[in-house]
Design an enzyme around this catalytic site. Structure first.
Site, PDB file in Angstrom:
ATOM      1  N   ARG A 118       6.873   5.806   0.329  1.00 11.07           N
ATOM      2  CA  ARG A 118       6.720   4.980   1.531  1.00 11.07           C
ATOM      3  C   ARG A 118       7.888   4.008   1.628  1.00 11.07           C
ATOM      4  O   ARG A 118       7.759   2.798   1.435  1.00 11.07           O
ATOM      5  CB  ARG A 118       5.371   4.268   1.498  1.00 11.07           C
ATOM      6  CG  ARG A 118       4.246   5.232   1.862  1.00 11.07           C
ATOM      7  CD  ARG A 118       2.882   4.660   1.719  1.00 11.07           C
ATOM      8  NE  ARG A 118       1.949   5.367   2.609  1.00 11.07           N
ATOM      9  CZ  ARG A 118       0.644   5.129   2.640  1.00 11.07           C
ATOM     10  NH1 ARG A 118       0.116   4.217   1.872  1.00 11.07           N
ATOM     11  NH2 ARG A 118      -0.119   5.806   3.459  1.00 11.07           N
ATOM     12  N   GLN A 123      10.104   7.153   6.514  1.00  9.92           N
ATOM     13  CA  GLN A 123       9.039   6.824   7.463  1.00  9.92           C
ATOM     14  C   GLN A 123       8.699   7.972   8.406  1.00  9.92           C
ATOM     15  O   GLN A 123       7.534   8.191   8.748  1.00  9.92           O
ATOM     16  CB  GLN A 123       9.421   5.589   8.279  1.00  9.92           C
ATOM     17  CG  GLN A 123       9.157   4.282   7.561  1.00  9.92           C
ATOM     18  CD  GLN A 123       9.476   3.076   8.434  1.00  9.92           C
ATOM     19  OE1 GLN A 123      10.216   3.185   9.401  1.00  9.92           O
ATOM     20  NE2 GLN A 123       8.919   1.932   8.091  1.00  9.92           N
ATOM     21  N   ASP A 126       6.251  10.339   6.685  1.00  8.98           N
ATOM     22  CA  ASP A 126       5.120   9.723   5.987  1.00  8.98           C
ATOM     23  C   ASP A 126       3.785  10.218   6.534  1.00  8.98           C
ATOM     24  O   ASP A 126       3.173   9.606   7.410  1.00  8.98           O
ATOM     25  CB  ASP A 126       5.233   8.198   6.098  1.00  8.98           C
ATOM     26  CG  ASP A 126       4.218   7.477   5.223  1.00  8.98           C
ATOM     27  OD1 ASP A 126       3.359   8.146   4.634  1.00  8.98           O
ATOM     28  OD2 ASP A 126       4.290   6.234   5.136  1.00  8.98           O
ATOM     29  N   SER A 129       0.582   7.874   6.122  1.00  7.13           N
ATOM     30  CA  SER A 129       0.466   6.813   7.125  1.00  7.13           C
ATOM     31  C   SER A 129      -0.001   7.374   8.465  1.00  7.13           C
ATOM     32  O   SER A 129      -0.835   6.768   9.145  1.00  7.13           O
ATOM     33  CB  SER A 129       1.810   6.092   7.298  1.00  7.13           C
ATOM     34  OG  SER A 129       2.113   5.323   6.152  1.00  7.13           O
ATOM     35  N   TYR A 224      -0.376   1.043  -1.287  1.00  5.54           N
ATOM     36  CA  TYR A 224      -1.621   1.235  -2.013  1.00  5.54           C
ATOM     37  C   TYR A 224      -2.062  -0.076  -2.652  1.00  5.54           C
ATOM     38  O   TYR A 224      -1.269  -0.988  -2.885  1.00  5.54           O
ATOM     39  CB  TYR A 224      -1.435   2.273  -3.134  1.00  5.54           C
ATOM     40  CG  TYR A 224      -1.327   3.680  -2.632  1.00  5.54           C
ATOM     41  CD1 TYR A 224      -2.465   4.444  -2.410  1.00  5.54           C
ATOM     42  CD2 TYR A 224      -0.089   4.259  -2.398  1.00  5.54           C
ATOM     43  CE1 TYR A 224      -2.371   5.754  -1.950  1.00  5.54           C
ATOM     44  CE2 TYR A 224       0.018   5.566  -1.932  1.00  5.54           C
ATOM     45  CZ  TYR A 224      -1.129   6.309  -1.721  1.00  5.54           C
ATOM     46  OH  TYR A 224      -1.038   7.591  -1.270  1.00  5.54           O
TER      47      TYR A 224
END
Length: 355
Positions: A118, A123, A126, A129, A224
């Site tokens: 991450r 991005q 990801d 997400s 996390y």
């Protein structure tokens, strides 16, 4: 190079959608898709006609150089795949090690997209997400549907209804989306997270941040939660118990990479909650944030309905497929160069995802 798209068993999503394939411009590369793979996600075969060849499942398994799925390919299909092929999926390797060893024994390669770091540069790939944002949104809609009460304040000739109180535990991507959605529906929202950086984000969405001092905060944890001291956990449980007892809905989202989800709602805490209140546990697949959660089940415990579901993203298959597809395509551009598979382990993203 042939990139194969297979139909997902027990999942309405599809790994690659037509709009993504039309934009994927890599020489000497073609896509083969199993007939009906996108049907349940509102992408019929006719939408793929100009960007992929419709083939049988057997042909794709035996001839594709790269096989792209969301969930791991069923074990009974693995022996049909040609040696040296690359499997691209979310393997959850920390809890699925026997499958990983079996894939290695068949001389296949695999990358797990749920291990994408991450970081800023990653991005656009990801997947966690992307799916978490959908799950957070869907969790609130599910809660509103299951709740015996309104979410917004209602003032009528028949009387006034106070707005629902929603408590969100874990303010990562899923938690923040849950906060935003609950606020749009008119609920009063509180949220808690061990990461200090979450406070500003929570408050920017109009929710109250429940702060418990003394948390261990690691900025490199990739969104996390991190393991906390017993002293902190005791203080947190006391605070959560007080808030949960007054809440109509509790949504839990906290997970620790590679480990069991932390217990944030104990059995004792659930016992203090109001009859008719709800718990939506998005960490159910890794043990659950609620002590009495049962994965993929809805139970009623002392008048409180507890829904354990870590797969809510799959219940919005069209948009979930669109997000997943774009994430996958950006990853494929890293590893496919002019029709050749290039797994450059000097690249951090490739190194961390290669099993």
């Amino acid at each position: 190079m042939i990139i194969g798209i297979l139909k997902e068993p027990n999942d309405k999503r599809v790994s690659l959608v037509p709009s993504t394939l039309k934009k994927f411009k890599v020489t000497n590369t073609e896509f083969w898709m199993e007939g009906g793979a996108g049907e349940l996600a509102s992408f019929p075969d006719s939408k793929y006609e100009k960007c992929a060849s419709i083939k049988s499942r057997k042909s794709i398994l035996t001839e594709a150089d790269i096989l792209v799925t969301i969930n791991p390919i069923p074990k009974e299909d693995l022996s049909s795949i040609k040696k040296g092929a690359l499997l691209v999926a979310m393997f959850s390797p920390y809890t699925n090690q026997p499958l990983i060893e079996h894939i290695k024994s068949l001389e296949l390669k695999a990358v797990s997209l749920d291990l994408i770091p991450r970081t800023t540069i990653a991005q656009t790939m990801d997947i966690l997400s992307s799916m978490a944002a959908i799950a957070g949104y869907k969790a609130v809609l599910l809660a509103a549907n299951e709740s015996p009460s309104f979410f917004p304040m209602m003032i009528t000739a028949a009387g006034s209804i106070k707005p629902a109180k929603v408590l969100v535990l874990g303010a990562g991507v899923a938690g923040l989306q849950a906060i935003a959605t609950a606020r749009r529906l008119g609920a009063m929202v509180e949220a808690s997270d061990v990461r200090a950086a979450a406070k500003e984000e929570v408050e920017s969405l109009g929710a109250k941040f429940v702060e418990v001092p003394g948390a261990i905060d690691k900025k490199d944890a990739g969104g996390y939660a991190v393991e906390q001291t017993p002293e902190f956990l005791h203080r947190q449980q006391q605070e959560v118990e007080q808030r949960a007892a007054k809440s109509d809905v509790v949504i839990t989202t906290a997970q620790i990479m590679g480990k069991k989800a932390p217990v944030l709602l104990t059995e004792e805490t659930v016992s203090t909650m109001k009859p008719g209140s709800l718990v939506i546990d998005l960490a159910a697949s890794t043990g659950g944030n609620c002590e009495v959660t049962q994965d993929n089940k809805t139970i009623v415990y002392k008048g409180v309905k507890i829904i354990g579901n870590s797969h809510l993203a799959a219940e919005m298959p069209k948009d979930a497929s669109f997000f997943y597809s774009n994430n996958v395509a950006n990853y494929l551009k890293l590893i496919v160069k002019e029709g050749q598979l290039v797994l450059d382990q000097k690249n951090e993203i490739i190194a961390k995802t290669l099993l």
